[in-house]
Scaffold this active site. Structure first.
Site, PDB file in Angstrom:
ATOM      1  N   SER A 199      71.245  90.002  48.109  1.00  0.00           N
ATOM      2  CA  SER A 199      72.303  88.998  48.047  1.00  0.00           C
ATOM      3  C   SER A 199      73.219  89.008  49.262  1.00  0.00           C
ATOM      4  O   SER A 199      73.688  87.960  49.708  1.00  0.00           O
ATOM      5  CB  SER A 199      73.131  89.190  46.777  1.00  0.00           C
ATOM      6  OG  SER A 199      72.323  89.107  45.623  1.00  0.00           O
ATOM      7  N   HIS A 246      78.453  90.427  48.607  1.00  0.00           N
ATOM      8  CA  HIS A 246      78.406  88.990  48.884  1.00  0.00           C
ATOM      9  C   HIS A 246      79.405  88.597  49.975  1.00  0.00           C
ATOM     10  O   HIS A 246      79.057  87.869  50.907  1.00  0.00           O
ATOM     11  CB  HIS A 246      78.690  88.206  47.603  1.00  0.00           C
ATOM     12  CG  HIS A 246      77.559  88.247  46.622  1.00  0.00           C
ATOM     13  ND1 HIS A 246      77.474  87.411  45.528  1.00  0.00           N
ATOM     14  CD2 HIS A 246      76.441  89.015  46.572  1.00  0.00           C
ATOM     15  CE1 HIS A 246      76.371  87.661  44.850  1.00  0.00           C
ATOM     16  NE2 HIS A 246      75.728  88.649  45.463  1.00  0.00           N
TER      17      HIS A 246
END
Length: 295
Positions: A199, A246
Site C-alpha cells: 500500500s 499510506h
C-alpha cells in the site's frame, strides 16, 4: 516558459505551429515542447512528438537516434510499457502464495520494530538490525482481499506511469515510495505492530500520478476523488490500516514524482536521481533515530 526558436507566438490566442506559424495549436511536443499542428503530430507512447524530435532522437540537431525515443521524464521508450509493472505484480503474487504455506516465512518478512514477549516465536525486528524487513514487507500480503485490491491498483496506476517515466525511473519511484511508507510506519507506529503490504508504494504511485496529470493539464478530479476515498478508508479505525505507510508513501510519491516530471532537461538525471538519493539519506537517518529509541 521561453519559446523555442522558430516557434512564433501570436499576440493573442494559441501559439502557432513551429513549422506552420499560421496554424494555431494547443498541442506541444512532449520532448522539446514546441507547438505542433495536427499535420506535424507523430504519436508517441505519451502524447505526441514533432518531426524533428522523431528524426534526431533529441530535437537538438545531434546525430540521428530515432531508434531511441524518450519518455516525458527522459527514460527510454520500451516496446512493453508494462514490463516492470508485470514484474512487480508477479513478485507480490509469488510471495503471497509462499506465505500461505509458511507462517514462519510470514513472520520473517513483515515489518515490525521489535517483537513482543512470548508466545511469539521470532525475537528480532528492525530495531535488532533486520532492516531488510523495510523492503520485504512491501511485497508481503496475507489476505486475498488485500493483495487483490493492491494489485488492481498497481496495474491501473503503474502502467501509465511506467510509460511516462520509463522503466528505471518508474521502478525507482515505486521502491523509494514504498520505503517512505515503511520507514514512517517504523517511526510512528507501535514497535510491536506488524505491518505488511504494497500500500505504501501504491500510494506513492497515486502521488506521482497526480503530479503527472497536473503537469499535463489533465482533469484532476478523478484521481483526487479516488485518493480521497482511499484516505477515508485509511483513517477508518475499523479497517485496521497503517495510515503511516499510506501517508509516507504518498508524500514520497509526490516528492519523487515532481522531481521526475519537472527536472530541467539539461540536468534531468542529476535532479531526478539526486532527489531520490536525498530522500534515501533522510530515510536512513529516521531509521537510525528510531532504532536508537528502541534499543
Amino acid at each position: 516558459m521561453d519559446q523555442a526558436p522558430g516557434s512564433p507566438q501570436k499576440e493573442q490566442g494559441l501559439p502557432g505551429c513551429y513549422r506552420h506559424p499560421d496554424r494555431e495549436t494547443g498541442i506541444r511536443c512532449t520532448r522539446c515542447e514546441r507547438p505542433i499542428c495536427p499535420e506535424c503530430m507523430i504519436s508517441a507512447s505519451v502524447g505526441f512528438q514533432c518531426p524533428d524530435c522523431v528524426r534526431t532522437g533529441s530535437g537538438t540537431g545531434h546525430a540521428p537516434d530515432a531508434a531511441m525515443p524518450r519518455t516525458l521524464a527522459g527514460g527510454t521508450v520500451a516496446a512493453d510499457p508494462r514490463l516492470i509493472t508485470k514484474f512487480l505484480v508477479g513478485i507480490n503474487i509469488a510471495v503471497f502464495i509462499a506465505v500461505q504455506y509458511s507462517d514462519s516465512l510470514l513472520s520473517d518478512l513483515v515489518l515490525i520494530g521489535s517483537w513482543p514477549p512470548a508466545p511469539f516465536t521470532p525475537t528480532e525486528g528492525v530495531a535488532d538490525g533486520q532492516w531488510y524487513r523495510l523492503v520485504t514487507s512491501m511485497f508481503t500480503h496475507q489476505e486475498y482481499w488485500h493483495i487483490g485490491f493492491n494489485m488492481l491498483s498497481l496495474w491501473f496506476l503503474g502502467g501509465p506511469l511506467e510509460a511516462a517515466l520509463g522503466r528505471a525511473r518508474y521502478l525507482t519511484l515505486y521502491l523509494v515510495s514504498g520505503l517512505c511508507g515503511s520507514v514512517l510506519a517504523y517511526l510512528a507506529a507501535s514497535p510491536t505492530t506488524a505491518t505488511l503490504g504494497a500500500s505504501g508504494a501504491i500510494f506513492g504511485l497515486f502521488g506521482a500520478t497526480a503530479v503527472l496529470m497536473r503537469h499535463r493539464n489533465y482533469d484532476m478530479r478523478p484521481v483526487i476523488a479516488l485518493l480521497v476515498i482511499n484516505l477515508i478508508f485509511t483513517f477508518n479505525p475499523s479497517f485496521n490500516i497503517s495510515w503511516q505507510a499510506h501517508i509516507g508513501g504518498l508524500v514520497g510519491g509526490v516528492v519523487i514524482g515532481y522531481a521526475m516530471v519537472h527536472a530541467p532537461r539539461e540536468r534531468r538525471a542529476l535532479v531526478q536521481y539526486g532527489t531520490c538519493a536525498i530522500v534515501l539519506v533522510v530515510l536512513v537517518a529516521m531509521t537510525l533515530l528510531r532504532t536508537a529509541q528502541l534499543t
